[in-house]
Design a protein around this motif. Sequence first.
Motif, PDB file in Angstrom:
ATOM      1  N   GLN A  85      49.631  34.058  47.485  1.00 18.69           N
ATOM      2  CA  GLN A  85      48.642  33.148  47.906  1.00 18.69           C
ATOM      3  C   GLN A  85      47.314  34.001  47.826  1.00 18.69           C
ATOM      4  O   GLN A  85      47.637  35.313  48.416  1.00 18.69           O
ATOM      5  CB  GLN A  85      49.030  32.870  49.329  1.00 18.69           C
ATOM      6  N   HIS A  86      46.585  33.864  47.446  1.00 21.02           N
ATOM      7  CA  HIS A  86      44.980  34.467  47.469  1.00 21.02           C
ATOM      8  C   HIS A  86      44.054  33.981  48.272  1.00 21.02           C
ATOM      9  O   HIS A  86      43.533  32.804  48.265  1.00 21.02           O
ATOM     10  CB  HIS A  86      44.459  34.534  46.005  1.00 21.02           C
ATOM     11  N   SER A  87      43.448  34.791  49.276  1.00 21.30           N
ATOM     12  CA  SER A  87      42.587  34.259  50.090  1.00 21.30           C
ATOM     13  C   SER A  87      41.274  35.023  49.750  1.00 21.30           C
ATOM     14  O   SER A  87      41.150  36.196  49.431  1.00 21.30           O
ATOM     15  CB  SER A  87      42.710  34.509  51.490  1.00 21.30           C
ATOM     16  N   VAL A  88      40.274  34.290  50.256  1.00 21.39           N
ATOM     17  CA  VAL A  88      38.723  34.900  49.775  1.00 21.39           C
ATOM     18  C   VAL A  88      38.540  36.037  50.783  1.00 21.39           C
ATOM     19  O   VAL A  88      37.816  36.934  50.334  1.00 21.39           O
ATOM     20  CB  VAL A  88      37.666  33.858  49.495  1.00 21.39           C
ATOM     21  N   LEU A  89      38.691  35.607  51.774  1.00 15.80           N
ATOM     22  CA  LEU A  89      38.466  36.648  53.151  1.00 15.80           C
ATOM     23  C   LEU A  89      39.862  36.937  53.833  1.00 15.80           C
ATOM     24  O   LEU A  89      40.327  35.880  54.543  1.00 15.80           O
ATOM     25  CB  LEU A  89      37.297  36.189  53.815  1.00 15.80           C
ATOM     26  N   LEU A  95      26.401  40.476  49.112  1.00 16.13           N
ATOM     27  CA  LEU A  95      25.975  40.274  47.416  1.00 16.13           C
ATOM     28  C   LEU A  95      26.914  40.679  46.502  1.00 16.13           C
ATOM     29  O   LEU A  95      27.429  39.800  45.574  1.00 16.13           O
ATOM     30  CB  LEU A  95      24.785  40.821  47.209  1.00 16.13           C
ATOM     31  N   LEU A  96      27.417  42.021  46.337  1.00 15.56           N
ATOM     32  CA  LEU A  96      28.381  42.308  45.731  1.00 15.56           C
ATOM     33  C   LEU A  96      29.773  41.468  45.686  1.00 15.56           C
ATOM     34  O   LEU A  96      30.423  41.059  44.631  1.00 15.56           O
ATOM     35  CB  LEU A  96      28.763  43.741  45.767  1.00 15.56           C
ATOM     36  N   TYR A  97      30.208  41.302  47.159  1.00 18.94           N
ATOM     37  CA  TYR A  97      31.372  40.556  47.108  1.00 18.94           C
ATOM     38  C   TYR A  97      31.317  39.253  46.653  1.00 18.94           C
ATOM     39  O   TYR A  97      32.250  38.674  46.049  1.00 18.94           O
ATOM     40  CB  TYR A  97      31.735  40.639  48.550  1.00 18.94           C
ATOM     41  N   GLY A  98      30.161  38.725  46.955  1.00 16.69           N
ATOM     42  CA  GLY A  98      30.054  37.312  46.487  1.00 16.69           C
ATOM     43  C   GLY A  98      29.982  36.986  44.777  1.00 16.69           C
ATOM     44  O   GLY A  98      30.531  36.137  44.353  1.00 16.69           O
ATOM     45  N   LEU A  99      29.396  38.174  44.287  1.00 19.50           N
ATOM     46  CA  LEU A  99      29.537  38.027  42.857  1.00 19.50           C
ATOM     47  C   LEU A  99      30.807  38.394  42.122  1.00 19.50           C
ATOM     48  O   LEU A  99      31.378  37.460  41.139  1.00 19.50           O
ATOM     49  CB  LEU A  99      28.433  39.142  42.372  1.00 19.50           C
ATOM     50  N   THR A 100      31.842  39.075  43.077  1.00 12.95           N
ATOM     51  CA  THR A 100      33.281  39.240  42.683  1.00 12.95           C
ATOM     52  C   THR A 100      33.943  38.002  42.767  1.00 12.95           C
ATOM     53  O   THR A 100      34.804  37.640  41.852  1.00 12.95           O
ATOM     54  CB  THR A 100      33.753  40.536  43.376  1.00 12.95           C
TER      55      THR A 100
END
Length: 105
Positions: A38-42, A96-101
């Motif tokens: 299971q992969h979570s964004v945060l 911003l960097l996390y959102g881009l990844t």
Amino acid sequence: MDWETLNGITGVISAIGALGSLAYLFTHSPQEQAPEGQHSVLSMHKLMSFLLACSGWVLCCLSFLWVFEPYGLLISDRDYQHFFGIMLSFPAFLILLYGLTVMRD
């Protein structure tokens, strides 16, 4: 605006955030959080890491301001706004960097 009070409150909140996130990161491992596959964004681990990095940045900026006094003894409102803009730019850049990844995945 009473900038000295704002500096003090910012420093106390950053120190509490840094200590809380360090306590969490030392007592929990990142593997025990998400079930396998299971992969979570945060996750809580990522959030505490972000809090630690931002708290550390703010404490470093405040320490620099208090020790080296780059603006002199009397700091104008414009200088304080410039300084707080520098302090707020690091968390915004990390988001911003996390959102881009996340968008790449």
